[in-house]
Design an enzyme around this catalytic site. Structure first.
Site, PDB file in Angstrom:
ATOM      1  CG  HIS A   1      -1.683  -1.231   1.452  1.00  0.00           C
ATOM      2  ND1 HIS A   1      -2.945  -1.470   0.986  1.00  0.00           N
ATOM      3  CD2 HIS A   1      -1.311  -2.359   2.115  1.00  0.00           C
ATOM      4  CE1 HIS A   1      -3.336  -2.688   1.361  1.00  0.00           C
ATOM      5  NE2 HIS A   1      -2.361  -3.246   2.039  1.00  0.00           N
TER       6      HIS A   1
ATOM      7  CB  SER B   1      13.413  23.187 -13.989  1.00  0.00           C
ATOM      8  OG  SER B   1      12.665  24.382 -14.024  1.00  0.00           O
TER       9      SER B   1
ATOM     10  CE  LYS C   1      11.230  20.543 -10.905  1.00  0.00           C
ATOM     11  NZ  LYS C   1      10.084  19.813 -10.402  1.00  0.00           N
TER      12      LYS C   1
ATOM     13  CD  GLU D   1       8.806  12.857 -15.199  1.00  0.00           C
ATOM     14  OE1 GLU D   1       7.787  13.514 -14.998  1.00  0.00           O
ATOM     15  OE2 GLU D   1       9.920  13.388 -15.383  1.00  0.00           O
TER      16      GLU D   1
END
Ligand code: ARG
Length: 482
Positions: free
Chosen positions: A157, A278, A284, A291
């Site tokens: 979970h 970024s 970043k 992704e």
């Protein structure tokens, strides 16, 4: 002007829109190698069976070699008016060798031709994908062996459950990928029957030898039913199903990389090679490659769905709908190949933060099950009761705002008099993972055995498990050595 390949009964050529919707050359040109190999096998067989003269066969084979060289060299001009790869190749052959080229299409049709070409293409692609899957597996096994003793939280979970080893976690993906390779190879086995010579749908009156062309093209045997042969697309559906499952596995792993590389988790650092910055937030490091791998499952599963829908309403045998099989399939198989390559790169380059993983592994009372197991084992308390007692121990630790390791023997005795100081040795995450030696469990010793088994299987060379506590590569946070 009507089409010179089939336009005998047509007075005019197609409408421009018709040409646009009808032509497949824009995408099926990538079948040129398979198309030419199929024609060479067919011409050879036609000569062996006396249907074609040896002189025509020789002219055809020599001409096809030239066409192949032109396409490979980039000097071939593909024509949309000629619809597809089959007619582009044949038309160029005719320009080169004249009438003999017109005899090549004896005893075959574009329907068996396209099925043959596409099967050959999918077969080659399966072989490449399986190799890529195995390369990724080997990269994972190598890291798993290094990280056999690295402790991280195991989740259910996405809540801290029990400590596991990072090596064990990585080997979970090796198992999944092993099944993926198996599924692809299963599809290959069923795929490997030759449609060539099924002709348009009903077979042919010529005395052809389909076993001969099958053998020349590396098929196990010819297909046994001509209607099935020209209307079957199971081979690409199965391959896309296997590809979808594989892409789903890659997507889950990619998702974990995204989570693990976040500042909040900080379990791993992905290399500069697979992250981006970024333009506005200088701090970043975005896990873009992960992704995108996570997203590719969308197109791959989309291709499977799309093709199943195309096929579901088609009466036997061939319908032009089936031309829609290639574009989505090429895209999907390319996407899987790229995802596998990206994952292999990321796995090889990622740097685990062992200190951070260990600290996180002991959070959330992750060794509570070990206390319950100790109560069962040492005090002969039934597991259900032990579970209840452990619950009270966890509540006490929560109340005292400490971990289980922070509880004193008095604390334990306060909950249950029978507990003695031996309990302390099961509270650490190291003890917890080391104890899980049941077959398939997370203990470092098990991980090393499984890593060696996979190395042996993947390399074909016998590998012994490395001894515990030896050879760790540098990780973040602990220097990594011994
Ligand atoms: N380009 C076609 C395809 O990919 C080849 C088969 C055409 N057959 C036909 N009967 N029109 O499906």
């Amino acid at each position: 002007m009507s089409n010179k390949m089939w336009g005998g009964r047509f007075a005019t050529g197609p409408d421009a829109i018709m040409e646009e919707i009808n032509a497949s050359i824009g995408f099926d040109q990538r079948l040129f190698r398979q198309d030419i190999a199929g024609s060479v096998a067919h011409a050879t067989m036609l000569a062996e069976t006396g249907i074609l003269t040896h002189a025509d066969r020789d002219a055809i084979i020599a001409g096809l070699a030239e066409v192949l060289a032109e396409i490979e060299g980039g000097s071939f001009t593909f024509s949309r008016a000629l619809e597809d790869i089959h007619m582009n190749v044949e038309s160029r052959l005719r320009e080169k060798i004249g009438d003999a080229a017109g005899r090549l299409h004896t005893a075959r049709s574009r329907n068996d031709q396209v099925a043959t070409d596409f099967k050959l293409y999918v077969r080659d692609t399966i072989d490449t994908l399986v190799t890529q899957v195995q390369t990724l597996q080997l990269a994972l096994v190598t890291r798993a062996e290094e990280e056999a003793e690295t402790i991280m939280p195991g989740f259910t979970h996405l809540q801290s459950a029990q400590p596991v080893t990072f090596g064990h976690h990585l080997l979970a993906y090796v198992e999944m990928l092993g099944r993926d390779a198996g599924r692809l190879l299963d599809a290959r086995k069923r795929l490997n029957e030759s449609p060539l010579g099924s002709a348009a749908l009903a077979g042919t009156p010529y005395p052809i030898d389909r076993s001969m062309t099958a053998e020349k093209l590396g098929f196990d045997r010819p297909t046994a039913n001509s209607l099935d042969a020209v209307s079957d697309r199971d081979f690409i559906l199965e391959t896309l199903a296997a590809a979808s499952i594989c892409a789903m596995h890659l997507s889950r792993f990619a998702e974990e990389m995204v989570i693990w590389s976040s500042a909040q988790f900080g379990f791993v650092r992905l290399s500069d090679k697979f992250t981006t910055g970024s333009s506005i937030m200088p701090q970043k490091r975005n896990p873009d490659a992960a992704e995108l791998v996570r997203a590719k499952i969308g197109r791959i599963l989309g291709a499977l769905t799309s093709l199943l829908v195309v096929m579901k309403g088609l009466p036997l045998a061939y319908s032009k709908d089936m031309q829609e099989d290639k574009e989505v399939a090429f895209d999907a198989l390319d996407a899987l190949s790229l995802s596998l390559a990206a994952m292999t790169g990321m796995v090889g380059d990622l740097v685990p933060n062992r200190e951070r993983m260990r600290a996180s592994a002991s959070a959330g009372f992750s060794t509570a099950t070990d206390i319950a197991d100790w109560l069962v084992r040492e005090l002969n308390i039934p597991f259900r009761d032990a579970h209840h007692i452990t619950g009270q121990i966890v509540a006490l630790a929560e109340q005292k705002n400490c971990g289980l390791e922070g509880l004193t023997i008095e604390d334990f005795k306060f909950i249950d008099q029978r507990i003695d100081s031996r309990i302390h040795k099961v509270l650490t995450v190291e003890a917890s993972v080391a104890a899980r030696q049941s077959y398939g469990g997370t203990a470092p010793a098990n991980v090393l055995v499984q890593a060696a088994r996979w190395k042996t299987e993947l390399t074909g060379q016998e590998h012994e498990p490395r001894p515990l506590g030896k050879k760790k590569h540098a990780g973040h946070g602990d220097g990594g050595v011994e």
